[in-house]
Design a protein around this motif. Structure first.
Motif, PDB file in Angstrom:
ATOM      1  N   VAL A  62       0.840  -1.195   0.000  1.00  0.00           N
ATOM      2  CA  VAL A  62       0.000   0.000   0.000  1.00  0.00           C
ATOM      3  C   VAL A  62       0.876   1.247   0.000  1.00  0.00           C
ATOM      4  CG1 VAL A  62      -1.727   1.302   1.293  1.00  0.00           C
ATOM      5  CG2 VAL A  62      -1.885  -1.187   1.162  1.00  0.00           C
ATOM      6  N   GLN A  63       1.994   1.180   0.726  1.00  0.00           N
ATOM      7  CA  GLN A  63       2.907   2.321   0.761  1.00  0.00           C
ATOM      8  C   GLN A  63       3.479   2.611  -0.622  1.00  0.00           C
ATOM      9  OE1 GLN A  63       6.359   1.876   3.303  1.00  0.00           O
ATOM     10  NE2 GLN A  63       6.491   4.080   3.634  1.00  0.00           N
ATOM     11  N   GLY A  64       3.738   1.554  -1.399  1.00  0.00           N
ATOM     12  CA  GLY A  64       4.246   1.752  -2.750  1.00  0.00           C
ATOM     13  C   GLY A  64       3.246   2.484  -3.627  1.00  0.00           C
ATOM     14  N   VAL A  65       1.960   2.099  -3.534  1.00  0.00           N
ATOM     15  CA  VAL A  65       0.916   2.791  -4.296  1.00  0.00           C
ATOM     16  C   VAL A  65       0.771   4.224  -3.808  1.00  0.00           C
ATOM     17  CG1 VAL A  65      -1.502   2.746  -4.999  1.00  0.00           C
ATOM     18  CG2 VAL A  65      -0.266   0.598  -4.680  1.00  0.00           C
ATOM     19  N   GLN A  66       0.879   4.421  -2.489  1.00  0.00           N
ATOM     20  CA  GLN A  66       0.816   5.771  -1.919  1.00  0.00           C
ATOM     21  C   GLN A  66       1.906   6.653  -2.501  1.00  0.00           C
ATOM     22  OE1 GLN A  66       2.399   6.072   1.929  1.00  0.00           O
ATOM     23  NE2 GLN A  66       1.750   8.168   2.298  1.00  0.00           N
ATOM     24  N   VAL A  67       3.115   6.111  -2.612  1.00  0.00           N
ATOM     25  CA  VAL A  67       4.238   6.869  -3.173  1.00  0.00           C
ATOM     26  C   VAL A  67       3.939   7.263  -4.623  1.00  0.00           C
ATOM     27  CG1 VAL A  67       6.642   6.704  -3.927  1.00  0.00           C
ATOM     28  CG2 VAL A  67       5.992   5.915  -1.655  1.00  0.00           C
ATOM     29  N   ALA A  68       3.379   6.335  -5.404  1.00  0.00           N
ATOM     30  CA  ALA A  68       3.059   6.629  -6.806  1.00  0.00           C
ATOM     31  C   ALA A  68       2.040   7.759  -6.911  1.00  0.00           C
ATOM     32  CB  ALA A  68       2.522   5.377  -7.492  1.00  0.00           C
ATOM     33  N   ILE A  69       0.982   7.705  -6.091  1.00  0.00           N
ATOM     34  CA  ILE A  69      -0.046   8.751  -6.114  1.00  0.00           C
ATOM     35  C   ILE A  69       0.541  10.093  -5.681  1.00  0.00           C
ATOM     36  CG2 ILE A  69      -2.226   9.513  -5.095  1.00  0.00           C
ATOM     37  CD1 ILE A  69      -2.983   6.539  -4.817  1.00  0.00           C
ATOM     38  N   THR A  70       1.345  10.077  -4.621  1.00  0.00           N
ATOM     39  CA  THR A  70       1.928  11.314  -4.093  1.00  0.00           C
ATOM     40  C   THR A  70       2.870  11.962  -5.099  1.00  0.00           C
ATOM     41  OG1 THR A  70       1.808  10.431  -1.840  1.00  0.00           O
ATOM     42  CG2 THR A  70       3.238  12.318  -2.186  1.00  0.00           C
ATOM     43  N   ILE A  71       3.701  11.149  -5.766  1.00  0.00           N
ATOM     44  CA  ILE A  71       4.646  11.708  -6.741  1.00  0.00           C
ATOM     45  C   ILE A  71       3.901  12.327  -7.916  1.00  0.00           C
ATOM     46  CG2 ILE A  71       6.471  11.130  -8.401  1.00  0.00           C
ATOM     47  CD1 ILE A  71       7.473   9.059  -6.432  1.00  0.00           C
ATOM     48  N   PHE A  72       2.808  11.693  -8.359  1.00  0.00           N
ATOM     49  CA  PHE A  72       1.997  12.263  -9.441  1.00  0.00           C
ATOM     50  C   PHE A  72       1.512  13.668  -9.068  1.00  0.00           C
ATOM     51  CE2 PHE A  72      -2.446  12.810 -11.029  1.00  0.00           C
ATOM     52  CZ  PHE A  72      -2.147  13.024 -12.364  1.00  0.00           C
ATOM     53  N   LEU A  73       0.962  13.802  -7.867  1.00  0.00           N
ATOM     54  CA  LEU A  73       0.459  15.097  -7.416  1.00  0.00           C
ATOM     55  C   LEU A  73       1.595  16.089  -7.217  1.00  0.00           C
ATOM     56  CD1 LEU A  73      -2.087  13.696  -4.804  1.00  0.00           C
ATOM     57  CD2 LEU A  73      -2.662  14.717  -7.007  1.00  0.00           C
ATOM     58  N   LEU A  74       2.745  15.593  -6.734  1.00  0.00           N
ATOM     59  CA  LEU A  74       3.880  16.469  -6.481  1.00  0.00           C
ATOM     60  C   LEU A  74       4.495  16.995  -7.775  1.00  0.00           C
ATOM     61  CD1 LEU A  74       5.873  17.771  -4.543  1.00  0.00           C
ATOM     62  CD2 LEU A  74       7.130  15.611  -4.482  1.00  0.00           C
ATOM     63  N   VAL A  75       4.608  16.141  -8.776  1.00  0.00           N
ATOM     64  CA  VAL A  75       5.155  16.570 -10.072  1.00  0.00           C
ATOM     65  C   VAL A  75       4.288  17.690 -10.651  1.00  0.00           C
ATOM     66  CG1 VAL A  75       5.536  15.862 -12.469  1.00  0.00           C
ATOM     67  CG2 VAL A  75       6.350  14.426 -10.604  1.00  0.00           C
ATOM     68  N   MET A  76       2.965  17.545 -10.547  1.00  0.00           N
ATOM     69  CA  MET A  76       2.076  18.613 -11.020  1.00  0.00           C
ATOM     70  C   MET A  76       2.317  19.902 -10.258  1.00  0.00           C
ATOM     71  SD  MET A  76      -1.635  17.036 -11.958  1.00  0.00           S
ATOM     72  CE  MET A  76      -1.980  16.390 -10.334  1.00  0.00           C
ATOM     73  N   ALA A  77       2.449  19.796  -8.916  1.00  0.00           N
ATOM     74  CA  ALA A  77       2.668  20.988  -8.095  1.00  0.00           C
ATOM     75  C   ALA A  77       3.974  21.670  -8.443  1.00  0.00           C
ATOM     76  CB  ALA A  77       2.654  20.604  -6.613  1.00  0.00           C
ATOM     77  N   ALA A  78       5.029  20.871  -8.669  1.00  0.00           N
ATOM     78  CA  ALA A  78       6.357  21.431  -8.924  1.00  0.00           C
ATOM     79  C   ALA A  78       6.486  22.060 -10.300  1.00  0.00           C
ATOM     80  CB  ALA A  78       7.411  20.336  -8.743  1.00  0.00           C
ATOM     81  N   LEU A  79       5.715  21.555 -11.274  1.00  0.00           N
ATOM     82  CA  LEU A  79       5.905  21.979 -12.663  1.00  0.00           C
ATOM     83  C   LEU A  79       4.773  22.835 -13.225  1.00  0.00           C
ATOM     84  CD1 LEU A  79       7.398  18.701 -14.212  1.00  0.00           C
ATOM     85  CD2 LEU A  79       8.601  20.652 -13.217  1.00  0.00           C
ATOM     86  N   MET A  80       3.705  23.067 -12.472  1.00  0.00           N
ATOM     87  CA  MET A  80       2.570  23.822 -13.002  1.00  0.00           C
ATOM     88  C   MET A  80       2.952  25.262 -13.349  1.00  0.00           C
ATOM     89  SD  MET A  80      -0.597  23.115 -13.807  1.00  0.00           S
ATOM     90  CE  MET A  80      -1.129  21.752 -12.768  1.00  0.00           C
TER      91      MET A  80
END
Length: 476
Positions: A62-80
């Motif tokens: 579950v932690q691995g899936v959590q990391v995938a979801i978090t990185i997706f949201l973080l990449v958007m935040a960092a590059l928007m």
């Protein structure tokens, strides 16, 4: 559950309903822009109901899936913000199509992923980059192509409404696809929609030519992205190593400080920075941005925690989890449809405070009722209150921030606002998710929800400091 899109969209649709129909030509241009917002919102919410399926298939946790979801949201935040800046230099349509292509490749790669690493590359990195490239042009092109206020209101209403549908129906659609075919088919569905958008985009013409000479603050873009990534990665590391967590958080804060110092240095030298410091000189705007960040933090944190608890602890499948989340969807749509009328009758400060009260109460109800009842319907009252609260306050928070700045700064403040919202999303998934996956028990669930309730109270406190003069207004 990208609820801001639903809240803003329903309000704009309600206000624009009395105007005439958009012309056929403009409707053809609007279709790909609205579909682009739909698929990005869908991607932000549908993975939460696939946690068990992805974990089993890719032999991860579950932690691995959590990391995938978090990185997706973080990449958007960092590059928007950098994504918005690039549209001036390379053109709105070119950035839009490039973003779609990158997103589509990421979706197909995710569908074929043999392991978590490839899923993170496809979904979290490539889809995140694609979203950051294509979303700014959606709003810039709509502003430029729909010149009069009436048609622009209808256009934004359509885009936001499609985004709301994608976000609200993401868990249910994702659950249906996962249960009927498999989780990989949900990514194939995204790729098919992307292909359709690219075909429809042939009618789009960029009304303003690109300016290749327009400066781009590459150093600032790198510093801001690295700082945010280190900060959120530090939170994700809390479960493994406290000293590593502290080191990453401190390093992230130092990099962000370096970024703001470089911005000030560029401004003093008469150069154009990535983000002008003038955007942070308004106390009202700063408080509004804080409320936006916390709203998204609570929203995505609750979405991940409840979805993970339902699937891992209660043993529900993807479609059952999606159906349970319809309570939040119902509350969100009801309050969103009333957003325009509420904005005309009540102060925006009052609406934001009311939203935080309802949302925090919903978290409390989830804690009280879920702990004492095995029925899945015990989640409904709390999720309904959370949906109602978020629908009430998301649009006023955006209005307060946007209305502070003149028209020439709307692009910059819009990019900052969406970046702050996406950062809140990634923080919510990282903070609450890390607490939950540390134990994956009812006690860990309670601890995560209490943490989110504390953030809700912090948002209420920030809203209380907003000027009382932020009174009734129409949706822009």
């Amino acid at each position: 559950m990208a609820a801001a899109d639903a809240a803003e969209g329903a309000a704009l649709v309600a206000e624009a309903d009395t105007t005439g129909r958009t012309s056929g030509a403009k409707r053809g241009v609007l279709a790909p822009l609205a579909l682009a917002q739909f698929i990005c919102s869908f991607a932000g919410s549908n993975m939460n109901v696939m946690i068990n399926d992805i974990s089993r298939d890719l032999d991860t946790t579950v932690q691995g899936v959590q990391v995938a979801i978090t990185i997706f949201l973080l990449v958007m935040a960092a590059l928007m913000i950098p994504g918005g800046k690039l549209t001036d230099r390379y053109g709105r349509k070119r950035c839009f199509l490039t973003g779609l292509a990158v997103y589509g490749v990421g979706a197909l790669l995710s569908a074929a992923a043999p392991g978590l690493g490839v899923l993170i590359l496809g979904n979290s990195i490539l889809e995140g980059i694609g979203t950051a490239l294509l979303i700014p042009p959606v709003y810039i092109l709509t502003t430029l192509l729909f010149a009069d206020m009436t048609s622009r209101a209808r256009a934004f209403g359509t885009i936001m409404a499609l985004g709301g549908i994608g976000a609200a129906a993401g868990p249910l659609i994702g659950g249906l696809i996962t249960s009927a075919i498999g989780w990989r088919a949900a990514f194939v569905f995204q790729a098919v929609v992307i292909a359709l958008i690219i075909i429809l985009s042939r009618h789009i013409e960029d009304p303003v030519p690109p300016d290749p000479t327009r400066p781009f603050d590459t150093g600032g873009a790198v510093l801001s992205a690295v700082g945010l990534i280190l900060l959120v990665t530090g939170i994700l590391a809390a479960d493994d190593n406290v000293w590593l967590m502290l080191a990453l958080i401190v390093l992230g804060a130092l990099v962000l400080l370096w970024f703001f110092m470089s911005v000030r240095a560029k401004e003093r030298a008469g150069k154009e920075p990535l983000l002008p410091t003038s955007l942070f000189r308004s106390r009202t705007s700063n408080l509004g941005l804080v409320t936006q960040n916390i709203q998204w933090l609570v929203l995505m944190g609750t979405s991940f925690v409840v979805a993970a608890y339902l699937q891992v602890v209660r043993g529900y499948d993807a479609i059952q989890t999606g159906v349970i989340f319809t309570a939040a969807t119902l509350g969100l749509l009801v309050s969103s449809l009333a957003a325009a009328r509420l904005a005309q009758r009540h102060a925006q400060r009052t609406l934001i405070m009311t939203g935080f009260v309802l949302t925090t109460a919903g978290i409390a109800v989830l804690l009280a009722m879920v702990g004492g009842s095995p029925s899945p319907w015990a989640f409904a009252p709390g999720l309904l209150l959370i949906g109602l609260g978020l629908g009430v306050m998301l649009t006023p928070s955006v209005n307060i921030v946007q209305s502070i700045f003149p028209e020439e700064q709307q692009g910059e403040i819009s990019g900052l606002s969406r970046s702050v919202s996406n950062l809140g999303s990634s923080l919510g998934t990282a903070i609450a998710g890390t607490i939950l996956v540390a134990g994956l028990t009812t006690h860990a669930y309670a601890a995560a929800m209490i943490t989110l309730a504390v953030f809700g109270l912090a948002g209420l406190a920030a809203a209380a400091f907003l000027p009382r003069g932020t009174g009734p207004s129409t949706v822009p």
